[in-house]
Design an enzyme around this catalytic site. Structure first.
Site, PDB file in Angstrom:
ATOM      1  CB  SER A 108      -0.395 -13.306   0.186  1.00  0.00           C
ATOM      2  OG  SER A 108      -1.510 -12.635   0.720  1.00  0.00           O
ATOM      3  CG  ASP A 249      -0.714  -6.702  -4.465  1.00  0.00           C
ATOM      4  OD1 ASP A 249      -1.688  -6.349  -3.761  1.00  0.00           O
ATOM      5  OD2 ASP A 249       0.089  -7.579  -4.106  1.00  0.00           O
ATOM      6  CG  HIS A 271      -2.237 -10.344  -3.683  1.00  0.00           C
ATOM      7  ND1 HIS A 271      -1.203  -9.768  -2.961  1.00  0.00           N
ATOM      8  CD2 HIS A 271      -2.649 -11.405  -2.928  1.00  0.00           C
ATOM      9  CE1 HIS A 271      -1.010 -10.433  -1.841  1.00  0.00           C
ATOM     10  NE2 HIS A 271      -1.857 -11.440  -1.798  1.00  0.00           N
TER      11      HIS A 271
END
Length: 305
Positions: A108, A249, A271
């Site tokens: 991320s 995601d 995610h």
């Protein structure tokens, strides 16, 4: 009777040999030349008691021979601030291990955070791997920047500080607004202009596999809702609406996650699944995220990294 006993002993010997050989054959599978450094994303942490951000990943990599370090940067702050914090820890790791470089793996916001270090000190970095990385911004961050009141950012700052406290990390500055700006489409574009290494030149292509001596990789998921037993899935299903049908995601569009060599951008993962969060509750019919990390460590090993 004696013949039966001999046959039984022979079978037992073969079975025991096979069992002993399993860990032996696995030894060295993830043993990279340079240490692996894991970098968490927004509102991330190294561990909260038994709950790891990269759940089960460090242990799985170490079991195959890798030297693994889990870093702690601000849970919420700009990419540059987080990047400087990461650079400081990279220097510490190199001093402690005697290694010349590290393999950075960021999830991320950890993706651009790792890219920052590789950009300003490429001599210290062998590779950067971005997992669900916000490399070209997130529509969810765009929504926050445009609509979230100041109270939201105050809560974000408090949450970031709290996560740092309970995870045992040193006190670090928190700035949720700066984080949202960094993760927005506009903020990422500004960052990318200064640190372009590994970025695709087309909207959904691959970037240079190597730049300034650093190798770049990425992978991501494209399924916001993956398991009915995962309490985070309904939230990610809602946030995925911000992408207007584009493959994502739940928090990052698949094309936005591309960096360097794209391993895959369509795993049945959201995610959080990408780093095996929520204690490993992922899609029943997809490869384990831990396996992906092990395979990638072996990939780096094969490249002499």
């Amino acid at each position: 009777m004696k013949k039966f006993v001999r046959q039984l002993l022979s079978v037992l010997f073969i079975a025991i040999t096979a069992i002993v050989a399993i860990p032996a054959s696995a030894t060295g599978y993830t043993q990279t030349r340079y240490p692996i450094v894991l970098v968490h994303g927004l509102f991330g942490f190294d561990s909260l008691g038994p709950l790891e951000y990269f759940y089960g990943v460090p242990g799985a990599l170490r079991s195959g021979g890798a030297r693994v370090y889990v870093t702690s940067v601000s849970a919420a702050n700009s990419t540059e601030v987080r990047g400087e914090q990461l650079l400081f820890q990279v220097r510490q790791i190199l001093a402690a291990t005697g290694a010349e470089k590290v393999n950075l793996i960021g999830h991320s916001h950890g993706g651009p955070t790792s890219r920052y270090v590789a950009s300003v000190r490429p001599d210290l970095v062998a590779s950067v791997t971005s997992i669900g990385g916000v490399n070209k911004g997130s529509k969810v961050a765009d929504v926050l920047v445009g609509a979230a009141p100041d109270l939201v950012y105050s809560v974000g700052n408090a949450l970031g500080g709290f996560l740092g406290l309970i995870s045992g990390s040193p006190p670090l500055p928190q700035d949720a607004y700066a984080a949202a700006q960094s993760l927005s489409t506009a903020g990422t574009a500004t960052f990318n202009a200064r640190h372009p290494a590994g970025l695709p030149t087309t909207s959904c292509g691959e970037g240079a596999h190597q730049a300034n001596g650093v190798y770049y990789f990425s992978w991501s998921g494209a399924t916001p809702y993956t398991n009915v037993f995962d309490p985070a899935d309904p939230f990610l299903a809602i946030t995925s609406i911000a992408f207007g049908g584009a493959k994502n995601d739940g928090l990052v569009a698949s094309c936005s996650s591309h960096l360097g060599r794209v391993i895959r951008d369509d795993y049945w993962m959201n995610h959080l699944d990408e780093v095996n969060q929520m204690v490993g509750i992922t899609h029943l019919f997809e490869t384990s995220p831990v396996t992906l990390f092990r395979q990638h460590a072996n990939r780096l090993q094969g490249m002499g990294l």
